[in-house]
Design a protein around this motif. Structure first.
Motif, mmCIF file in Angstrom:
data_model
loop_
_atom_site.group_PDB
_atom_site.id
_atom_site.type_symbol
_atom_site.label_atom_id
_atom_site.label_comp_id
_atom_site.label_asym_id
_atom_site.label_seq_id
_atom_site.Cartn_x
_atom_site.Cartn_y
_atom_site.Cartn_z
ATOM 1 N N LYS A 186 51.403 4.281 19.472
ATOM 2 C CA LYS A 186 52.440 3.674 18.626
ATOM 3 C C LYS A 186 52.318 2.152 18.583
ATOM 4 C CE LYS A 186 55.802 7.402 19.372
ATOM 5 N NZ LYS A 186 57.160 7.753 19.863
ATOM 6 N N GLY A 187 51.295 1.624 19.245
ATOM 7 C CA GLY A 187 51.085 0.183 19.250
ATOM 8 C C GLY A 187 51.840 -0.551 20.336
ATOM 9 N N ILE A 191 57.399 -2.243 22.683
ATOM 10 C CA ILE A 191 57.255 -3.517 21.964
ATOM 11 C C ILE A 191 55.769 -3.748 21.712
ATOM 12 C CG2 ILE A 191 57.633 -6.011 22.016
ATOM 13 C CD1 ILE A 191 59.938 -5.503 23.994
ATOM 14 N N THR A 192 55.406 -4.016 20.467
ATOM 15 C CA THR A 192 53.991 -4.225 20.138
ATOM 16 C C THR A 192 53.609 -5.696 20.285
ATOM 17 O OG1 THR A 192 54.231 -4.761 17.774
ATOM 18 C CG2 THR A 192 54.275 -2.403 18.385
ATOM 19 N N PRO A 193 52.305 -5.984 20.371
ATOM 20 C CA PRO A 193 51.867 -7.384 20.436
ATOM 21 C C PRO A 193 52.278 -8.185 19.210
ATOM 22 C CG PRO A 193 50.071 -5.913 21.052
ATOM 23 C CD PRO A 193 51.172 -5.049 20.514
ATOM 24 N N LEU A 194 52.345 -7.527 18.064
ATOM 25 C CA LEU A 194 52.738 -8.226 16.842
ATOM 26 C C LEU A 194 54.216 -8.603 16.880
ATOM 27 C CD1 LEU A 194 50.605 -8.771 14.588
ATOM 28 C CD2 LEU A 194 50.005 -6.836 16.035
ATOM 29 N N VAL A 235 48.876 1.547 13.638
ATOM 30 C CA VAL A 235 50.198 0.908 13.630
ATOM 31 C C VAL A 235 50.056 -0.607 13.607
ATOM 32 C CG1 VAL A 235 52.313 0.553 14.959
ATOM 33 C CG2 VAL A 235 51.321 2.841 14.794
ATOM 34 N N LEU A 236 49.168 -1.136 14.447
ATOM 35 C CA LEU A 236 49.022 -2.583 14.567
ATOM 36 C C LEU A 236 48.434 -3.202 13.295
ATOM 37 C CD1 LEU A 236 47.797 -2.726 18.267
ATOM 38 C CD2 LEU A 236 50.066 -3.312 17.396
ATOM 39 N N ARG A 260 61.145 -6.661 13.729
ATOM 40 C CA ARG A 260 61.772 -7.464 14.782
ATOM 41 C C ARG A 260 60.715 -8.348 15.410
ATOM 42 N NH1 ARG A 260 62.655 -3.058 19.682
ATOM 43 N NH2 ARG A 260 60.471 -2.388 19.782
ATOM 44 N N ARG A 261 61.155 -9.425 16.035
ATOM 45 C CA ARG A 261 60.203 -10.401 16.560
ATOM 46 C C ARG A 261 60.745 -11.088 17.801
ATOM 47 N NH1 ARG A 261 59.265 -15.761 13.621
ATOM 48 N NH2 ARG A 261 59.443 -16.500 15.762
#
Length: 358
Positions: free
Chosen positions: A94-95, A247-250, A270-271, A281-282
């Motif tokens: 899911k990234g 939470i993804t790196p992006l 996903v990424l 979100r960020r």
């Protein structure tokens, strides 16, 4: 129970000098030796040392070690030379970030991964479960101890202890088989404070005498408390807070370590979509403009009282006394210098988004 916690080679020394010890990810570690403020300022102004022997080490070798690293990690290991390390992520489908790591290329198809301490066994199990590559994964953490030396005078101090010229070593450069104070180390120009500094990987039995040598030459002993305030001032993430399997790196604003076009890797779909279309979100930096210190999990509200995110890390700077932190917020809500509310216990405290911590 403290007796059940894992211990670094400096554990007995901690007890001898009366360091304040805590349970950190299953390890008995010093939160401070004197005070967080004193240790923090020593790193900002001079030089400090940290025991980071709790960090893990995983070796990847074999004919397809590079292909394996590129499939399991987000950065491009094929770009590494024998004197360069790389910041990277181990993600899920899911990234989400299972861990953030540093990877060293020791030789062709021979890599050393450095995972976060609490994640070492987890990372090893994940990597070891990946099939289809002619590569061997070994948990070699017991073969290493590690000291971080950080601060504006750290380079001068290390140079005084080695014949190796380190004047031109830049961020994520490293040298193998370097003699420092008579001990063989892997010397890496890296750290977690935002200051110039190095990490020294050595044999476990060499950690204590090397530590004492550095201390005798003026390096201030530092614990986890200062490590956290320093990394936050530098804007560096912590796994389990700014980064997590959800939470993804992006979303964490760390897309530079994700090379979506390098070929197939775990979480790529996903990424790549997030890189092309943005995230909902960020991670965002903020400063408290009212009174209070925001802590992990506190709600972020808009001025109408609607929840738009939550704090992932928060603290007060030992030097400036300003309260600041990271929050994961709705992308549509974020705007630099925008004012909003953080719910600190039962109080609503004003805050604003900032570009960098000062």
């Amino acid at each position: 129970m403290m007796s059940e916690l894992r211990k670094t080679p400096l554990n007995e020394y901690y007890h001898e000098v009366g360091a304040k010890l805590v349970d950190f990810g299953g390890w008995e570690m010093p939160v401070s030796f004197t005070s967080i403020k004193e240790e923090h300022n020593s790193v900002r102004e001079d030089v400090g040392i940290f025991d980071v022997s709790h960090m893990g080490e995983i070796r990847i070798t074999g004919p397809e070690a590079e292909k394996f690293a590129n499939y399991t990690l987000t950065n491009d290991a094929s770009k590494l030379s024998l004197d360069k390390a790389q910041y990277t992520f181990l993600c899920n489908e899911k990234g989400g970030v299972e861990d953030d790591l540093v990877i060293y290329k020791l030789a062709d198809n021979d890599f050393l991964l450095v995972p976060n301490a609490a994640n070492t066994d987890h990372d090893f199990d994940l990597l070891n479960g990946v099939e289809g590559f002619d590569a061997k994964v070994e948990n070699v953490s017991s073969e290493y101890g590690q000291i971080a030396i950080q601060g504006p005078n750290s380079r001068k101090l290390i140079q005084s202890l080695t014949d190796e010229d380190i004047s031109e070593m830049g961020m994520f450069n490293f040298k193998q088989d370097v003699e420092v104070a008579g001990f063989n180390v892997l010397l890496s120009q890296s750290g977690y404070t935002g200051e110039d500094g190095f990490e020294l990987y050595t044999k476990p039995e060499d950690v204590l005498p090397l530590w004492k040598k550095l201390k005798a030459l003026g390096a201030v002993e530092c614990g986890l408390g200062a490590r956290d305030t320093l990394r936050m001032e530098a804007g560096l993430p912590l796994h389990g807070q700014e980064l997590s399997p959800d939470i993804t790196p992006l979303e964490a604003k760390l897309g530079f370590a994700v090379k979506v076009d390098k070929g197939d890797f775990i979480g790529q779909e996903v990424l790549k979509n997030q890189k092309e279309n943005g995230v909902k979100r960020r991670s965002s930096k903020f400063e408290i403009t009212g009174k209070g210190i925001a802590r992990t999990g506190y709600e972020v509200l808009d001025n109408a009282g609607n929840k738009v995110g939550e704090v992932t890390s928060g603290t007060q700077s030992p030097s400036s006394k300003k309260s600041f932190g990271f929050a994961l917020v709705d992308t549509d809500f974020y705007e630099l210098d925008k004012e909003f509310i953080i719910k600190i216990r039962n109080r609503e405290v004003s805050a604003k988004f900032i570009r960098n911590f000062k």
